[in-house]
Design an enzyme around this catalytic site. Structure first.
Site, mmCIF file in Angstrom:
data_model
loop_
_atom_site.group_PDB
_atom_site.id
_atom_site.type_symbol
_atom_site.label_atom_id
_atom_site.label_comp_id
_atom_site.label_asym_id
_atom_site.label_seq_id
_atom_site.Cartn_x
_atom_site.Cartn_y
_atom_site.Cartn_z
ATOM 1 N N ASP A 120 14.959 -0.301 -2.885
ATOM 2 C CA ASP A 120 14.166 0.716 -3.005
ATOM 3 C C ASP A 120 15.602 1.326 -3.871
ATOM 4 O OD1 ASP A 120 13.381 3.371 -2.354
ATOM 5 O OD2 ASP A 120 12.586 2.597 -0.483
ATOM 6 N N GLY A 162 16.674 0.098 -7.319
ATOM 7 C CA GLY A 162 16.311 0.181 -8.759
ATOM 8 C C GLY A 162 15.433 1.235 -7.888
ATOM 9 N N ASP A 163 13.927 1.473 -9.394
ATOM 10 C CA ASP A 163 12.764 2.442 -9.462
ATOM 11 C C ASP A 163 12.322 1.526 -9.875
ATOM 12 O OD1 ASP A 163 10.654 3.704 -9.930
ATOM 13 O OD2 ASP A 163 12.304 5.752 -11.086
ATOM 14 N N PHE A 164 10.858 1.350 -8.675
ATOM 15 C CA PHE A 164 9.850 0.553 -9.103
ATOM 16 C C PHE A 164 8.751 1.183 -10.395
ATOM 17 C CE2 PHE A 164 8.463 2.704 -4.965
ATOM 18 C CZ PHE A 164 7.967 2.923 -5.097
ATOM 19 N N HIS A 180 -0.381 4.248 -0.497
ATOM 20 C CA HIS A 180 -1.169 5.375 -0.476
ATOM 21 C C HIS A 180 -0.328 6.381 -1.308
ATOM 22 C CE1 HIS A 180 0.040 6.664 3.429
ATOM 23 N NE2 HIS A 180 1.658 6.624 3.361
#
Length: 340
Positions: free
Chosen positions: A203, A229-231, A249
């Site tokens: 995350d 991290g940033d996905f 979603h």
């Protein structure tokens, strides 16, 4: 021929009365008070600081709604939690799901008053409408608010991740990465149930201390790691199983497909991509909660939406996945699985 009956229409139309009664009970900590001991209506009023006018109507309404029990009648009658209330609505209990209800009471109940506007404009109707600042910007600016929000989401996910740990066959795999792992609930739950697995919770960096706190409390630091991290910004960590709980979603179709492609690229051949959502039934006729949750994503993001197992399989097939299944979890939620 049965005569038309307006009772269901009226029950739905006035359903907010029951909803707000429960939400206020959670906000006031009624179920936590009753976890200590059964109480009379006057005792409830005194403990919660209620007006004399509120009792016994307030606890009796909750009895009629089947979320409280009452022994006896009149002023000496004593109220107690149902089995479900005792398990899920006591703030001091490990299975507490009231955090999500607290957020619904504080935020969503008011935002949903603007549903008609959201349906017409397609724009979010939450904080960003009034302040220009999104809920996520507000949360990430405050470590305390962020932890409160993530714990609320964890409470709502508790039953689903336990069901996943019990129902999905993890025996063929050695590593798992939960993407958007928040408090590391899923990684810890699966690791505890399957000692052969090494798990990680991925995350954004501000979430890492919150996840580490849960991992340390669970005594799983040797098998559950935190990854930051940033996905959207880079590749996902490689693992045999990649999970996403209530992540897809949040986003529009383009970003959903991007995350699915990233999951495919991070998995080995034979690996599994597992998403947990309130999957809408393929015919879009039965899972009212999933459909209402999709409307909630309109209210919260303007672009996000919930989807069916067939939708998920179609998007995953485009990315290269070849086999799919849906595993029912808790309540209206399911795990959709795509195999590489």
């Amino acid at each position: 021929m049965t005569e038309p009956d307006p009772s269901q229409i009226m029950q739905l139309g006035m359903g907010f009365l029951a909803s707000k009664t429960l939400l206020s009970a959670v906000e006031l900590g009624l179920f936590t008070e009753l976890a200590r001991r059964p109480m009379t209506a006057p005792e409830i009023g005194q403990a919660l600081g209620l007006s004399p006018r509120a009792v016994p109507d307030f606890p009796d309404a909750l009895v009629a709604l089947k979320v409280l029990e009452r022994r006896g009648d009149g002023p000496e009658a004593r109220y107690s939690n149902t089995a479900e209330g005792a398990l899920f609505l006591d703030r001091n209990g490990p299975a507490y799901v009231g955090g999500l209800l607290e957020m619904a009471n504080a935020r969503l109940f008011r935002h949903w008053a603007d549903l008609t506007e959201g349906l017409k404009t397609g724009l979010a109707q939450n904080e960003v409408k009034h302040t220009g600042t999104s809920i996520f910007e507000t949360l990430y600016a405050s470590p305390e608010l962020l932890e409160q929000f993530l714990n609320a989401m964890a409470g709502a996910s508790f039953g689903n991740v336990r069901a996943l740990a019990a129902k999905f066959d993890f025996s063929r795999y050695k590593t798992l990465c939960d993407v958007g792992g928040a408090t590391a609930l899923l990684a810890c739950t699966v690791a505890a149930a399957h000692p052969h697995l090494a798990c990680s919770s991925f995350d954004l960096p501000p979430v890492a201390p919150i996840a580490q706190k849960r991992i340390d409390k669970a005594g799983l630091a040797d098998r559950v790691a935190v990854a930051s991290g940033d996905f959207f910004a880079g590749p996902l960590p490689k693992a045999d199983v990649i999970t996403m709980g209530m992540i897809l979603h949040d986003w529009n179709l383009e970003k959903k497909k991007l995350l699915i492609r990233k999951a495919y690229e991070a998995l080995p051949k034979g690996g599994a991509f597992v998403v947990i959502e309130a999957l809408i039934d393929d015919a879009r006729r039965e899972n009212a909660f999933g459909l209402l949750m999709s409307l909630n994503m309109l209210m919260e993001t303007g672009e996000g939406f919930d989807y069916s197992g067939a939708d998920f399989a179609g998007w995953c097939r485009e990315a290269g996945f070849r086999r799919f299944e849906v595993i029912p979890l808790a309540g209206p939620s399911s795990a959709a699985v795509a195999y590489k």
